[in-house]
Design a protein around this motif. Structure first.
Motif, short mmCIF file in Angstrom:
data_model
loop_
_atom_site.label_atom_id
_atom_site.label_comp_id
_atom_site.label_asym_id
_atom_site.label_seq_id
_atom_site.Cartn_x
_atom_site.Cartn_y
_atom_site.Cartn_z
N UNK B 7 0.80 -1.14 -0.08
CA UNK B 7 0.06 0.17 0.14
C UNK B 7 1.03 1.18 -0.01
N UNK B 8 0.29 2.47 -0.64
CA UNK B 8 1.08 3.47 -0.51
C UNK B 8 0.02 4.34 0.41
N UNK B 9 0.69 4.91 1.30
CA UNK B 9 -0.38 5.60 2.46
C UNK B 9 -0.14 7.19 2.17
N UNK B 10 -1.27 7.86 2.54
CA UNK B 10 -1.22 9.19 2.75
C UNK B 10 -1.81 9.52 3.96
N UNK B 11 -1.32 10.36 4.89
CA UNK B 11 -1.97 10.40 6.22
C UNK B 11 -1.77 11.74 6.85
N UNK B 12 -2.46 12.33 7.72
CA UNK B 12 -2.58 13.59 8.53
C UNK B 12 -1.90 13.19 9.92
N UNK B 13 -0.61 13.44 10.15
CA UNK B 13 0.10 12.87 11.01
C UNK B 13 -0.30 13.68 12.71
N UNK B 14 -0.96 14.88 12.27
CA UNK B 14 -1.63 15.33 13.58
C UNK B 14 -2.57 14.72 14.34
N UNK B 15 -3.30 13.71 13.71
CA UNK B 15 -4.25 12.80 14.32
C UNK B 15 -3.50 11.55 15.09
N UNK B 16 -2.19 11.38 14.96
CA UNK B 16 -1.84 10.02 15.49
C UNK B 16 -0.37 10.36 16.54
N UNK B 17 -0.30 9.51 17.19
CA UNK B 17 1.07 9.30 17.95
C UNK B 17 1.97 8.68 17.31
N UNK B 18 2.36 9.00 16.05
CA UNK B 18 3.22 8.71 15.22
C UNK B 18 3.02 7.55 14.55
N UNK B 19 3.95 6.71 13.76
CA UNK B 19 3.69 5.77 13.13
C UNK B 19 3.58 4.39 13.61
N UNK B 20 4.65 3.98 14.40
CA UNK B 20 4.84 2.49 14.71
C UNK B 20 3.95 2.41 16.01
N UNK B 21 3.36 1.17 16.22
CA UNK B 21 2.48 0.55 17.25
C UNK B 21 3.13 0.81 18.40
N UNK B 22 2.32 1.37 19.31
CA UNK B 22 2.72 1.47 20.79
C UNK B 22 1.33 1.03 21.68
N UNK B 23 1.29 0.55 22.66
CA UNK B 23 0.36 0.16 23.48
C UNK B 23 -0.61 1.20 24.17
#
Lengths: 275, 275
Positions: B7-23
């Motif tokens: 997949x090629x992804x586009x995302x608005x980073x403001x909505x997330x605590x970064x890319x990588x999985x964290x609990x």
């Protein structure tokens, strides 16, 4: 006669319930008057030639405080230097004055605003853009650009725009000029989405003597119908004078007031310089 | 060997605590894995070659589900047609898959990502822009573009970028390649603010073999110091290997992962067509 103090405003419409003062809600007019009052320690009404609706953004909304230029000239040198940044600080994060200047006392808001420009932004793409979404109306399918451009040319010139006004038209009492306006320029700028490489970014541009409430959003809604291949005839819609004949009113978040032209010789900007 | 589903992804980073999985926090990885699991009714880990930090946006983040291409081919015709929009619906508003495709089972994430590109956006203007502010770092004064371009050229080529990495550098344990990277291209695109007509919009562009954590934000922070006339010497900062020698880490909200180049012949997109 004393000259006016004029401002060119940029604002993010999402943060406000429209431009014009209303009791108990946050509007751009209220914010600008409040900042002025805090800065000069005196209350004044701001005058304006455009009223953007709730959610509409601006890069060039021209407003002025009548006879207030002398308040600016009375400031000391260092206060004049920081005038713009002090006022902007008081306006909060969502409004910026990016230019101010001296407006002649001869200025007449009905006669001396030569034109206003609006742009409506559409992303026509199978995939929405999560970054542009606050400012672009997303349409999932492709649009016939040639047909839309041909239809848009029929809007040029002087017409009774009642069909594109909010509800069945603006009453003559509310508008000295009734529902007749002149559109000087209209175009559609189209380009491939620069990052996603799929879909088109479309900017519907209009420059005119003035615009009725919802007029741009209704015109673009009608042009989109044309782009979708619906046999919409702009000339007959204009002739009908009926809102029911025109296309849907598109959302406010993708509309920008981009320009206000003032008759030459009346306004002299004191443009801030990069430090 | 079974091919991967990329997949090629586009995302608005403001909505997330970064890319990588964290609990217990919302990350892009978690969202993508969740959507995949909901769609295919089976849980898989997504693989990736980039980890954007909290607040960083992307227009071209390349990820893949190992050996999952056959899950796609097993879908019926109508499910294949709606595949992208169904997955995007499950991703919510802030992430979009804009392209998907077949990635060869020979793909090796360390060797076959030819380059990544990042852009950092700065508005250099006496007045902030209330509309662009979510995605542009605002600097009130003007910057010496010529000096920044000259300094940026010294970043080109292969270097030990420890000085631009988070803290004093990335430990070799955390990165097979240590802190050496190759920058293929670097440029600064500058234009007058198209609407406000004051101030410059600057795009700092970098294409390289890979980037350490905070590397782009630290490089741009250092280039801005050069643009401010501080006698910063990029060559000696690189030689020092010390984070303390480099400029400040600029905010994440103005950084975009704009491109991921895959070695030719390994990835075949099934690009969605405008309906």
């Amino acid at each position: 006669m004393r000259d006016h103090l004029a401002f060119r405003l940029a604002y993010r419409g999402t943060a406000f319930k429209g431009f014009q003062f209303q009791k108990n809600v946050v509007t751009i007019q209220a914010k600008v008057e409040e900042a002025f009052a805090r800065y000069f320690k005196e209350s004044r009404r701001v005058h304006f030639g455009s009223r953007t609706d709730a959610g509409v953004h601006a890069y060039d909304h021209f407003v002025y405080f009548p006879k207030a230029f002398e308040l600016y000239t009375a400031l000391g040198v260092s206060k004049r230097k920081s005038f713009l940044s002090s006022l902007n600080f008081m306006l909060g994060n969502d409004i910026r004055i990016w230019e101010f200047g001296r407006l002649s006392s001869n200025f007449n808001v009905m006669e001396d605003i030569v034109s206003k420009s609006y742009s409506y932004f559409i992303l026509s793409s199978p995939v929405e853009d999560p970054i542009l979404t606050e400012y672009f109306h997303w349409i999932r399918h492709s649009l016939n650009l040639r047909a839309m451009r041909k239809a848009q040319r029929q809007i040029l010139g002087t017409h009774n725009f009642a069909c594109f006004a909010k509800s069945s038209g603006v009453s003559v009492r509310n508008s000295e000029r009734g529902t007749t306006r002149r559109i000087y320029k209209a175009s559609i700028v189209s380009r491939l989405h620069p990052q996603m490489k799929i879909g088109q970014i479309l900017e519907f541009k209009f420059e005119g003597s003035g615009f009725l409430r919802h007029m741009v959003r209704n015109m673009v809604g009608t042009l989109v119908q044309v782009g979708e291949g619906k046999g919409t005839n702009i000339k007959s819609i204009l002739r009908s004078g009926s809102r029911l004949e025109a296309g849907p009113n598109l959302p406010a978040n993708s509309l920008f007031l981009t320009g206000t032209k003032i008759r030459a010789g009346l306004y002299a900007p004191l443009r801030p310089q990069t430090e």
